[in-house]
Design a protein around this motif. Structure first.
Motif, PDB file in Angstrom:
ATOM      1  N   ILE A 227      34.526  40.924  42.722  1.00  0.00           N
ATOM      2  CA  ILE A 227      35.673  40.506  41.909  1.00  0.00           C
ATOM      3  C   ILE A 227      35.581  38.993  41.718  1.00  0.00           C
ATOM      4  CG2 ILE A 227      38.183  40.226  41.851  1.00  0.00           C
ATOM      5  CD1 ILE A 227      38.438  42.898  43.243  1.00  0.00           C
ATOM      6  N   THR A 228      35.574  38.552  40.464  1.00  0.00           N
ATOM      7  CA  THR A 228      35.482  37.124  40.187  1.00  0.00           C
ATOM      8  C   THR A 228      36.848  36.481  39.970  1.00  0.00           C
ATOM      9  OG1 THR A 228      35.162  37.583  37.827  1.00  0.00           O
ATOM     10  CG2 THR A 228      33.179  37.341  39.198  1.00  0.00           C
ATOM     11  N   LYS A 229      37.845  37.283  39.566  1.00  0.00           N
ATOM     12  CA  LYS A 229      39.155  36.705  39.289  1.00  0.00           C
ATOM     13  C   LYS A 229      40.186  37.808  39.150  1.00  0.00           C
ATOM     14  CE  LYS A 229      41.301  33.338  36.136  1.00  0.00           C
ATOM     15  NZ  LYS A 229      41.119  32.550  34.881  1.00  0.00           N
ATOM     16  N   THR A 230      41.407  37.538  39.566  1.00  0.00           N
ATOM     17  CA  THR A 230      42.544  38.397  39.237  1.00  0.00           C
ATOM     18  C   THR A 230      43.553  37.553  38.468  1.00  0.00           C
ATOM     19  OG1 THR A 230      43.660  37.934  41.347  1.00  0.00           O
ATOM     20  CG2 THR A 230      42.208  39.865  41.261  1.00  0.00           C
ATOM     21  N   GLU A 231      44.211  38.190  37.489  1.00  0.00           N
ATOM     22  CA  GLU A 231      45.145  37.469  36.624  1.00  0.00           C
ATOM     23  C   GLU A 231      46.379  38.322  36.394  1.00  0.00           C
ATOM     24  OE1 GLU A 231      43.152  35.834  32.977  1.00  0.00           O
ATOM     25  OE2 GLU A 231      41.490  37.037  33.731  1.00  0.00           O
ATOM     26  N   SER A 232      47.502  37.648  36.153  1.00  0.00           N
ATOM     27  CA  SER A 232      48.712  38.331  35.710  1.00  0.00           C
ATOM     28  C   SER A 232      48.762  38.300  34.195  1.00  0.00           C
ATOM     29  CB  SER A 232      49.952  37.654  36.283  1.00  0.00           C
ATOM     30  OG  SER A 232      51.120  38.293  35.782  1.00  0.00           O
ATOM     31  N   LYS A 233      48.907  39.472  33.593  1.00  0.00           N
ATOM     32  CA  LYS A 233      49.023  39.577  32.135  1.00  0.00           C
ATOM     33  C   LYS A 233      50.430  40.027  31.745  1.00  0.00           C
ATOM     34  CE  LYS A 233      45.967  38.615  30.146  1.00  0.00           C
ATOM     35  NZ  LYS A 233      45.460  37.240  29.837  1.00  0.00           N
ATOM     36  N   GLY A 234      51.387  39.670  32.579  1.00  0.00           N
ATOM     37  CA  GLY A 234      52.766  40.049  32.330  1.00  0.00           C
ATOM     38  C   GLY A 234      53.280  40.974  33.416  1.00  0.00           C
ATOM     39  N   LYS A 235      54.570  41.248  33.397  1.00  0.00           N
ATOM     40  CA  LYS A 235      55.178  42.091  34.402  1.00  0.00           C
ATOM     41  C   LYS A 235      54.558  43.489  34.377  1.00  0.00           C
ATOM     42  CE  LYS A 235      59.624  43.801  36.093  1.00  0.00           C
ATOM     43  NZ  LYS A 235      61.088  43.848  35.884  1.00  0.00           N
ATOM     44  N   GLY A 236      54.113  43.945  35.538  1.00  0.00           N
ATOM     45  CA  GLY A 236      53.547  45.281  35.642  1.00  0.00           C
ATOM     46  C   GLY A 236      52.173  45.419  35.029  1.00  0.00           C
ATOM     47  N   ASN A 237      51.447  44.299  34.849  1.00  0.00           N
ATOM     48  CA  ASN A 237      50.116  44.367  34.256  1.00  0.00           C
ATOM     49  C   ASN A 237      49.245  43.268  34.856  1.00  0.00           C
ATOM     50  OD1 ASN A 237      48.099  45.318  32.563  1.00  0.00           O
ATOM     51  ND2 ASN A 237      48.645  43.923  30.914  1.00  0.00           N
ATOM     52  N   LYS A 238      48.324  43.651  35.739  1.00  0.00           N
ATOM     53  CA  LYS A 238      47.451  42.696  36.416  1.00  0.00           C
ATOM     54  C   LYS A 238      46.000  42.992  36.062  1.00  0.00           C
ATOM     55  CE  LYS A 238      50.954  40.741  38.405  1.00  0.00           C
ATOM     56  NZ  LYS A 238      51.971  41.395  37.577  1.00  0.00           N
ATOM     57  N   ARG A 239      45.240  41.947  35.795  1.00  0.00           N
ATOM     58  CA  ARG A 239      43.846  42.074  35.345  1.00  0.00           C
ATOM     59  C   ARG A 239      42.882  41.755  36.474  1.00  0.00           C
ATOM     60  NH1 ARG A 239      42.612  39.874  29.557  1.00  0.00           N
ATOM     61  NH2 ARG A 239      43.721  41.852  29.226  1.00  0.00           N
ATOM     62  N   VAL A 240      41.867  42.599  36.599  1.00  0.00           N
ATOM     63  CA  VAL A 240      40.793  42.405  37.580  1.00  0.00           C
ATOM     64  C   VAL A 240      39.505  42.162  36.805  1.00  0.00           C
ATOM     65  CG1 VAL A 240      39.475  43.438  39.470  1.00  0.00           C
ATOM     66  CG2 VAL A 240      41.936  43.915  39.252  1.00  0.00           C
ATOM     67  N   ARG A 241      38.858  41.029  37.050  1.00  0.00           N
ATOM     68  CA  ARG A 241      37.564  40.735  36.439  1.00  0.00           C
ATOM     69  C   ARG A 241      36.477  40.921  37.476  1.00  0.00           C
ATOM     70  NH1 ARG A 241      37.963  38.567  31.407  1.00  0.00           N
ATOM     71  NH2 ARG A 241      39.963  37.692  30.804  1.00  0.00           N
ATOM     72  N   MET A 242      35.384  41.586  37.086  1.00  0.00           N
ATOM     73  CA  MET A 242      34.331  41.893  38.037  1.00  0.00           C
ATOM     74  C   MET A 242      32.952  41.671  37.435  1.00  0.00           C
ATOM     75  SD  MET A 242      33.022  44.858  36.555  1.00  0.00           S
ATOM     76  CE  MET A 242      32.081  45.582  37.891  1.00  0.00           C
ATOM     77  N   VAL A 243      31.983  41.484  38.309  1.00  0.00           N
ATOM     78  CA  VAL A 243      30.578  41.413  37.914  1.00  0.00           C
ATOM     79  C   VAL A 243      29.784  42.283  38.869  1.00  0.00           C
ATOM     80  CG1 VAL A 243      30.735  39.098  36.900  1.00  0.00           C
ATOM     81  CG2 VAL A 243      30.115  39.367  39.324  1.00  0.00           C
ATOM     82  N   LEU A 244      28.576  42.629  38.450  1.00  0.00           N
ATOM     83  CA  LEU A 244      27.658  43.381  39.296  1.00  0.00           C
ATOM     84  C   LEU A 244      26.411  42.557  39.560  1.00  0.00           C
ATOM     85  CD1 LEU A 244      27.768  46.951  37.720  1.00  0.00           C
ATOM     86  CD2 LEU A 244      28.925  46.169  39.802  1.00  0.00           C
ATOM     87  N   HIS A 245      25.874  42.708  40.761  1.00  0.00           N
ATOM     88  CA  HIS A 245      24.636  42.067  41.152  1.00  0.00           C
ATOM     89  C   HIS A 245      23.633  43.161  41.507  1.00  0.00           C
ATOM     90  CE1 HIS A 245      26.819  38.236  41.432  1.00  0.00           C
ATOM     91  NE2 HIS A 245      27.765  38.921  42.049  1.00  0.00           N
ATOM     92  N   ASP A 246      22.370  42.861  41.356  1.00  0.00           N
ATOM     93  CA  ASP A 246      21.352  43.786  41.833  1.00  0.00           C
ATOM     94  C   ASP A 246      21.475  43.935  43.333  1.00  0.00           C
ATOM     95  OD1 ASP A 246      20.427  44.096  39.266  1.00  0.00           O
ATOM     96  OD2 ASP A 246      18.830  42.606  39.488  1.00  0.00           O
ATOM     97  N   ALA A 247      21.270  45.141  43.812  1.00  0.00           N
ATOM     98  CA  ALA A 247      21.450  45.412  45.250  1.00  0.00           C
ATOM     99  C   ALA A 247      20.433  44.619  46.069  1.00  0.00           C
ATOM    100  CB  ALA A 247      21.299  46.894  45.513  1.00  0.00           C
TER     101      ALA A 247
END
Length: 247
Positions: A227-247
């Motif tokens: 997870i690179t960041k979490t954000e509030s996009k308003g009441k009752g709406n939260k955003r999760v930003r993610m990336v993937l790395h090679d194992a």
């Protein structure tokens, strides 16, 4: 998801049944100024938050076209090309950019793992999402995010990846599928009314959802989740930003 055939011409969307097929022989069945529709294709058409595939179309005479956009309109899948398109009736070989497709498959599966983990832990629905190769965002109906959310989710998602759960695809009649409330994990049911057979993606033992995208064969192929960041996009709406790395 597939519609019941109700037109004289339709594109067989092979990727719905086999996401690992990289090339296919096809025939042009319709033409526009800068695009062709094929009778069958391995090119994923933009939808469900997953971007289209790119790749090439080639004929038997050494001519080739770069595919830069793919969209489904009605029963046809259109492939936008970088030069004057070949005429209807032309036999072509369509080949996708496999590296891009595999990255999108890994990303889409990671989002389903994320969705499954959050549903199982908190019972929270998805309100939106989007992806690109190895990066994505997903919005959830949280208000506010639980304490220690990012660390807990990261731990749970990577544990599910390490578990190497198999992923299965099946098709259900619409009425049967919609009778199962757990198949629709979005806040609003986005399945069009004309879709009669609903495609179901099952991460065995974790998450089972109606979905039209492409996925890897097991969670172990996803890589490492962050997870690179979490954000509030308003009441009752939260955003999760993610990336993937090679194992």
């Amino acid at each position: 998801m597939t519609a019941a055939p109700n037109a004289e011409q339709a594109t067989d969307q092979i990727y719905l049944r086999d996401a690992f097929l990289q090339s296919v022989e096809a025939t042009v069945i319709d033409v526009r100024d800068d695009a062709v529709a094929l009778d069958r294709t391995v090119f994923y058409a933009t939808g469900g938050g997953q971007p289209h595939d790119t790749g090439t179309l080639a004929d038997a005479h050494g001519n080739s076209w770069q595919v830069g956009n793919v969209r489904k309109e009605g029963d046809l899948v259109w492939h936008w090309v970088d030069a004057e398109p070949p005429p209807a009736g032309t036999a072509l070989t369509g080949t996708i950019d496999w590296d891009r497709r595999l990255q999108l498959m890994r990303t889409h599966t990671a989002l389903h793992i994320l969705c499954g983990v959050i549903w199982n832990e908190w019972g929270v629905l998805v309100t939106g999402g989007n992806m690109e190769p190895l990066a994505a965002r997903m919005d959830f109906e949280f208000s506010p995010l639980p304490e220690g959310f990012a660390a807990r989710v990261t731990e749970l998602v990577n544990a599910e990846i390490a578990a190497d759960r198999p992923i299965e695809v099946s098709f259900l009649e619409r009425g049967v599928a919609l009778a199962d409330p757990e198949l629709i994990r979005t806040k609003v049911n986005l399945i069009p009314e004309w879709v009669t057979d609903i495609r179901v993606v099952d991460i065995v033992g974790l998450d089972r959802q109606a979905d039209g995208g492409t996925h890897v064969a097991s969670t172990g192929a996803v890589g490492r989740f962050e997870i690179t960041k979490t954000e509030s996009k308003g009441k009752g709406n939260k955003r999760v930003r993610m990336v993937l790395h090679d194992a």
